[in-house]
Design a protein around this motif. Structure first.
Motif, short mmCIF file in Angstrom:
data_model
loop_
_atom_site.label_atom_id
_atom_site.label_comp_id
_atom_site.label_asym_id
_atom_site.label_seq_id
_atom_site.Cartn_x
_atom_site.Cartn_y
_atom_site.Cartn_z
N LEU A 1 -33.01 -4.70 17.11
CA LEU A 1 -32.49 -5.88 16.45
C LEU A 1 -33.61 -6.91 16.49
CD1 LEU A 1 -30.13 -7.41 15.16
CD2 LEU A 1 -29.33 -8.00 17.44
N VAL A 2 -34.07 -7.34 15.32
CA VAL A 2 -35.25 -8.18 15.19
C VAL A 2 -34.84 -9.65 15.14
CG1 VAL A 2 -37.31 -8.68 13.81
CG2 VAL A 2 -36.40 -6.34 13.91
N PHE A 3 -35.53 -10.48 15.94
CA PHE A 3 -35.35 -11.93 15.92
C PHE A 3 -36.67 -12.55 15.47
CE2 PHE A 3 -32.37 -10.28 19.02
CZ PHE A 3 -31.20 -10.96 18.73
N TYR A 4 -36.63 -13.14 14.28
CA TYR A 4 -37.83 -13.78 13.71
C TYR A 4 -37.63 -15.29 13.68
CZ TYR A 4 -40.89 -15.66 10.13
OH TYR A 4 -41.80 -16.44 9.46
N THR A 5 -38.64 -16.05 14.07
CA THR A 5 -38.52 -17.50 14.01
C THR A 5 -39.85 -18.15 13.70
OG1 THR A 5 -37.39 -19.36 15.08
CG2 THR A 5 -38.96 -18.12 16.43
N PHE A 6 -39.78 -19.41 13.34
CA PHE A 6 -40.94 -20.23 13.00
C PHE A 6 -40.55 -21.68 13.25
CE2 PHE A 6 -38.17 -20.23 9.43
CZ PHE A 6 -38.32 -21.45 8.81
N PRO A 7 -41.50 -22.62 13.31
CA PRO A 7 -41.13 -24.03 13.53
C PRO A 7 -40.27 -24.56 12.39
CG PRO A 7 -43.44 -23.68 14.00
CD PRO A 7 -42.95 -22.43 13.34
N GLY A 8 -39.06 -24.94 12.72
CA GLY A 8 -38.12 -25.45 11.72
C GLY A 8 -37.13 -26.38 12.39
N SER A 9 -35.85 -26.11 12.20
CA SER A 9 -34.82 -26.96 12.79
C SER A 9 -34.69 -26.69 14.28
CB SER A 9 -33.47 -26.68 12.11
OG SER A 9 -33.55 -26.95 10.72
N SER A 10 -34.37 -27.75 15.04
CA SER A 10 -34.19 -27.61 16.48
C SER A 10 -32.89 -28.29 16.90
CB SER A 10 -35.37 -28.22 17.24
OG SER A 10 -35.50 -29.60 16.96
N THR A 11 -32.43 -27.95 18.09
CA THR A 11 -31.22 -28.55 18.62
C THR A 11 -31.53 -29.96 19.14
OG1 THR A 11 -31.64 -27.55 20.77
CG2 THR A 11 -30.26 -26.32 19.25
N PRO A 12 -30.50 -30.79 19.36
CA PRO A 12 -30.75 -32.19 19.77
C PRO A 12 -31.53 -32.32 21.08
CG PRO A 12 -28.49 -31.93 19.02
CD PRO A 12 -29.07 -30.55 19.08
N ASN A 13 -31.45 -31.34 21.97
CA ASN A 13 -32.12 -31.45 23.27
C ASN A 13 -33.42 -30.67 23.34
OD1 ASN A 13 -29.97 -33.01 24.76
ND2 ASN A 13 -28.77 -31.23 24.16
N SER A 14 -33.99 -30.32 22.18
CA SER A 14 -35.22 -29.54 22.17
C SER A 14 -36.10 -29.97 21.01
CB SER A 14 -34.91 -28.04 22.03
OG SER A 14 -36.09 -27.30 21.85
N SER A 15 -37.41 -29.71 21.15
CA SER A 15 -38.36 -29.98 20.08
C SER A 15 -38.75 -28.71 19.34
CB SER A 15 -39.63 -30.63 20.65
OG SER A 15 -39.34 -31.84 21.30
N TYR A 16 -38.25 -27.56 19.80
CA TYR A 16 -38.69 -26.28 19.25
C TYR A 16 -37.53 -25.53 18.61
CZ TYR A 16 -42.62 -27.34 22.33
OH TYR A 16 -43.66 -27.96 22.96
N SER A 17 -37.89 -24.62 17.72
CA SER A 17 -36.90 -23.83 16.98
C SER A 17 -36.74 -22.47 17.62
CB SER A 17 -37.34 -23.68 15.53
OG SER A 17 -37.55 -24.95 14.93
N ARG A 18 -35.64 -21.83 17.27
CA ARG A 18 -35.38 -20.51 17.83
C ARG A 18 -34.45 -19.70 16.94
NH1 ARG A 18 -31.84 -23.23 21.41
NH2 ARG A 18 -33.53 -24.75 21.59
N THR A 19 -34.58 -18.38 17.07
CA THR A 19 -33.53 -17.46 16.64
C THR A 19 -33.08 -16.81 17.93
OG1 THR A 19 -34.63 -17.11 14.51
CG2 THR A 19 -32.94 -15.51 15.16
#
Length: 307
Positions: free
Chosen positions: A105-123
């Motif tokens: 199961l592949v998780f791909y991510t790049f700098p985009g939207s982040s949650t209110p308590n973080s500066s970084y993006s994630r999948t």
């Protein structure tokens, strides 16, 4: 410890994969998102047996107790039961999809939207003990175990040739509603007590400690009361190869096991005091980069949780 979630994916996902996922997911990664010069090659399905029949490999992951956060939207999330149809869910492509060539199961991510308590993006997957709800979690006194088999086949490098980092597993804290109201917070966020990084081909473990062990109950509920303890790096590199990780949490104790043989244990008074928090597991691809054109790919072949 008791109930384990590690069964195969539903037949609907398999059929959806046959009809849709092979072409759409790899095409999206190759054309729609990747912008860096060091982007990974397209994932091509070449699993054709000698007798001409198509052989598909699927990951051993039950998603009934996970939601996923994406690097797009506010950010967007997909919860159970919708996440079970990820192979045909256009909002999830190309961020989360099957690679049938190796059963991941592949998780791909790049700098985009982040949650209110973080500066970084994630999948990244977030454990939900009650599917679709964040309100039921576990304590260290109750204990928990997460085990996964995974790899990090691609991650961007900076201008000096150094790889970026990504967080592949976490134990995240959570305030109860009563704790939240006691300290006047507007959400239930508490710090992550455990973060496991893929860092330049090695696995690095971060835990939390109190800045002052003598703080009151109310004071230790604040995020500012905690800081990173000294990190630990497993001596053997995993590189881009497949490896296994096991995380075991119990009262006042965290153990992380790499490849079934190398163990890191943190057991102290700081973790005993951490017992006031609720917790949940996280797993996926949490890229530590805000640089344009960077990205990372994390593959999970197996993932299970038990309490």
């Amino acid at each position: 410890m008791g109930k384990t979630h590690s069964i195969g994916l539903p037949l609907l996902v398999f059929i959806g994969f046959l009809l849709f996922n092979c072409e759409s997911s790899s095409e999206a990664v190759g054309e729609s998102i990747q912008t860096g010069d060091d982007a990974p090659e397209e994932i091509v399905d070449d699993t054709v047996s000698e007798d001409g029949e198509q052989d598909y490999l699927l990951p051993e992951i039950d998603l009934n107790h996970w939601k996923v956060t994406l690097p797009i939207g506010r950010p967007d999330e997909v919860k159970p039961p919708e996440i079970l149809d990820y192979a045909t869910n256009e909002s999830l492509l190309p961020y989360m999809f099957n690679d049938s060539t190796d059963g991941s199961l592949v998780f791909y991510t790049f700098p985009g939207s982040s949650t209110p308590n973080s500066s970084y993006s994630r999948t990244e997957l977030r454990e939900q003990m009650v599917p679709g709800s964040n309100n039921t979690n576990w304590t260290f006194a109750q204990g928990g175990r997460m085990a996964g088999t995974l790899s990090v086949p691609f991650i961007s490098k900076d201008g000096e040739g150094n790889s970026y980092r990504t967080i592949i597993m976490q134990i995240h804290g959570r305030l109860t509603n009563e704790q939240r109201d006691l300290i006047g917070e507007d959400d239930n966020n508490a710090p992550p007590v455990l973060k496991i990084y893929w860092n330049d081909g090695k696995i690095r473990v971060h835990t939390k400690k109190l800045k002052n062990l003598n703080v009151s109950y109310e004071e230790l509920l604040h995020t500012a009361a905690w800081e990173d303890d000294e990190p630990y790096s497993f001596p053997d590199a995993v590189g881009t190869e497949k490896f296994s990780l096991e995380v075991i949490a119990s009262e006042g104790r965290i153990e992380v096991i790499l490849n079934g043989e190398h163990s890191f244990v943190q057991e102290n008074e700081h973790l005993e005091k951490w017992g006031v928090f609720e917790n949940y597991f996280k797993a996926g691809n949490y890229l530590i980069s805000r640089d344009e054109g960077t990205s990372a790919t994390v593959k999970y072949y197996e993932l299970e949780v038990e309490h």
